[in-house]
Design a protein around this motif. Structure first.
Motif, PDB file in Angstrom:
ATOM      1  N   PHE A 133      -9.050   3.590   4.931  1.00  0.00           N
ATOM      2  CA  PHE A 133      -8.588   2.219   4.671  1.00  0.00           C
ATOM      3  C   PHE A 133      -8.306   2.019   3.193  1.00  0.00           C
ATOM      4  O   PHE A 133      -7.259   1.473   2.801  1.00  0.00           O
ATOM      5  N   ARG A 134      -9.241   2.457   2.355  1.00  0.00           N
ATOM      6  CA  ARG A 134      -9.064   2.267   0.919  1.00  0.00           C
ATOM      7  C   ARG A 134      -7.857   3.038   0.402  1.00  0.00           C
ATOM      8  O   ARG A 134      -7.099   2.534  -0.442  1.00  0.00           O
ATOM      9  N   ALA A 135      -7.674   4.249   0.905  1.00  0.00           N
ATOM     10  CA  ALA A 135      -6.531   5.049   0.439  1.00  0.00           C
ATOM     11  C   ALA A 135      -5.216   4.449   0.914  1.00  0.00           C
ATOM     12  O   ALA A 135      -4.230   4.418   0.175  1.00  0.00           O
ATOM     13  N   ILE A 136      -5.200   3.948   2.127  1.00  0.00           N
ATOM     14  CA  ILE A 136      -3.936   3.464   2.695  1.00  0.00           C
ATOM     15  C   ILE A 136      -3.498   2.157   2.048  1.00  0.00           C
ATOM     16  O   ILE A 136      -2.353   2.031   1.620  1.00  0.00           O
ATOM     17  N   VAL A 137      -4.401   1.178   1.986  1.00  0.00           N
ATOM     18  CA  VAL A 137      -3.930  -0.121   1.480  1.00  0.00           C
ATOM     19  C   VAL A 137      -4.074  -0.253  -0.029  1.00  0.00           C
ATOM     20  O   VAL A 137      -3.444  -1.110  -0.641  1.00  0.00           O
TER      21      VAL A 137
END
Lengths: 270, 270, 270, 270
Positions: B114-118
């Motif tokens: 999640f952190r990497a994607i958004v």
């Protein structure tokens, strides 16, 4: 705005290789792209300017420099892969925590910090240098201050849609190219407490960083991305709130890194 | 929508540790949170369900599974750090390329994917389990279909503002907690060609994944994040466009990984 | 999506004057622009099509038609001022209440309903008919389904930036013109519970509504703007919530148009 | 920011009826809500303050006042319907043209200017006065400068979701209420060249306009909505661009209200 003595500390980071080896780049930017932009910004007393380059010690950004930077401007092109991952993480965190704004110029769309910060491949289509017309889509935005309805860039590298990025917070500039392409050319992103701006112009063999409109946009973006000095303190943590914290710590039932509940006066039961 | 025989292939990824060791979690989700949601989704003929867990071979997501996933649902909590970085990069790229939607549930706000994607720390404030009221802010959104104006979750872990994330594309749900906190509880993000949804409920010792409204939101989100089957082909590359490509390749002046110009019929000069 | 027997009721509203008086328009759209688009949409069994024109009784939209419309498509150009203000208000309310989607085509940027609904002057710069290249900026969006990376419109009226509108919710299409202009050419807006789409092509003397890509975008937009059948009931009112409503009405202390509190089971004191 | 001698001319418009007839309102705001806020703002030398009320001649906003206003702050409650439609249109246009920012306070969510400007019913749910906790969701935003993570408003009228508005450009504040409700309480909108802010607090019988945090937010919002002095000139028109304008006008083939093409130096053929 309140009068403030505190200056905005701007660090201009540049890959700074083309300007040493490519004759066209050297002619346009003998001291480097960063020095060219820095010279312009240094005219304004509210800025304090530092230059940094990939081949400097610690890639130009030792902790003492990074931690004293309010706005980081990034120009990189061929050596994105050489930038240290640990440094990228430090930059990303500093931006997320709202301690530093970030401005990505031109080929920095593919740089590690830009991609890590906004979350994107940054992929686009590119091509030969040509006429670009930059359109100002949001005249009321502080980043568009002093910028005309449109301006001509006689020669700039083609950067074209599809540009694979997140939907911008605010799309401020769009560009037209002779060869039939368009590009979302200037836009803002908000990430956590951090403020980010991307701007298209600036190929190393094009004189865009001598264009007064391009320079004005960069100046505006420094002012816009600079972190608020008056925002509440935000640390990189997920705090746990507990009721009656002091009593509970004393009783060994809570840890000291937990925080007080929102409003003890609400009389919330434990 | 066109009638289509093609099913949406949903992979439910779960850390799947609490449900083996914590009695409360085990009682609520004897086969795991992923199996509980999966059982609900499997009722609908348009979905094809797969389960995956951290302790499975290849952390549950070998290439043949990941590359056959249209929507990845992620639940993780205590073992975020164990997830393989190379796997995270694969997930991130698959989402950016528009080949897979991503749904982050509850504590996945702090997960690596999640952190990497958004692009976010995902930090928030958390606290004791309590009553949560989920408010439906955007009734016209497909993810809000069938969801009432509000619904009560009798017991859910407190997740509270400040929630450090990007400004969402669409904020669909907001939540209220007894202790005086609020939370942006359900929202969409667009990244490159990928579609992402985050949703707050789902602590391992709370029965939220038995709540019909929570389940309905997850079903809606699968439909919303599922990649368009009819979008144009997009590869992870920055293509270079050149004029008269075939001639130039033949003449050794262009490489074969360059692409044709936008519209040759425009008669653009080389 | 669930299988549903309920069709989407699309009303195509057209000023329908050019096609009666202008030879070029008549040749392209002998039965009117609305009939041309309607014929295309009527191929798809999920749509039910109605045609309406400014010179029809009640300007084509008596209450029984408006109240049976799920998506209203609007084309107007020279007679914006003739459209009845009371009708505009009815359209605006129906969209805000989430009972009807709204699609504004081409010169409808300046129509009363579009301006009233999204809140805008809709001003833009316009010029001679010329080549337009439509760029698909958000391939994952349902409105971009089946649309290539770009497509050529051989001849279309120039609509150019600055386009004075709200920042779109999602910018899906952008266009390039021979003469040096660009345009944000296709975008979504959300207003209350209503969903709105604007699309640039469609001058009355240009064959754009015979272009299969333009038609596909319109079809996609009908599906995207159509109101959710499953959203909670929303009336045009500001309800007042009171505690112990039934008792208070009985005691003459509250009016019957007040509503119950959020969750009586929360045991909130009156 | 550049030092500038030019002051921001703020006009505070108030319905100003409750404070004459309701004892509680009179006690809190003896000279009116507008005078209370105005007194606070007048402390800052960069502002020039004017007061205006519904029962003043020309409803307080004759052209010479309106046309000399940079930021209009609006408080209205029971007499929305009395505000002159022609005045609303003038306000709306001035905002769209980027000549004036607009700040809607509390019950102005239902005022004619707010609804006309942002495009919305502004409907919400309301209820008894109670404790409200205001959460600061976007600490880096200029409107959040100097505002803590949260602050308590001991007594404020309940304004609750669903709040029927457009998706905000930036959601800055959210609020929690004792009775189980939440509200998107402070947000920005961009419309054409205009900048708008809405903020929840301020019932006439609550002391919110004596709360230093509420006042600080209003001050910040004045700075944020104030129009850029350096934006390009934008008139309320749809200009037509033609090639070789001077020659064509001379030849009687173009009208003088048409404008020159984007860049004559591009040598575009007529």
């Amino acid at each position: 705005m309140e009068t403030t003595e505190r200056k905005i500390r701007v660090t201009l980071w540049n890959e700074f290789r083309h300007e040493k080896t490519n004759e066209a780049a050297k002619a346009l930017y003998p001291e480097g792209i960063h020095a060219c932009i820095g010279k312009y910004l240094a005219q304004f007393p509210q800025f304090e300017i530092k230059l940094a380059a990939l081949d400097d010690p610690d890639q130009g950004l030792p902790d003492e420099v990074l931690n004293a930077t309010d706005v980081l401007i990034w120009w990189g092109h061929m050596a994105h892969g050489e930038v240290n991952d640990a440094l990228v993480t430090k930059i990303q965190r500093r931006v997320y925590l709202g301690k530093m704004g970030f401005i990505a110029l031109h080929s920095a769309h593919h740089s590690k910090p830009f991609r890590a910060i906004v979350g994107t491949t940054g992929n686009l289509t590119w091509g030969r240098e040509q006429r670009e017309i930059m359109w100002n889509l949001l005249p009321s935005h502080p980043i568009a201050a002093g910028v005309p309805k449109n301006f001509l860039i006689e020669e700039e590298e083609l950067y074209a849609e599809p540009f694979f990025i997140p939907q911008p917070n605010e799309l401020i500039f769009g560009s037209w190219y002779e060869d039939g392409y368009i590009f979302r050319a200037g836009m803002t992103f908000l990430r956590d407490a951090g403020r980010i701006f991307y701007f298209q112009p600036g190929h190393e063999t094009c004189p865009s960083f001598h264009n007064p409109h391009v320079l004005r946009v960069i100046k505006n973006a420094v002012l816009w991305t600079a972190p608020s000095e008056e925002k509440y303190e935000y640390r990189d943590e997920c705090p746990h709130v507990v009721q009656n914290l002091a009593e509970r710590i004393a009783a060994g039932k809570a840890k000291s890194n937990m925080t007080d509940p929102v409003f003890t006066e609400l009389g919330i039961k434990d």
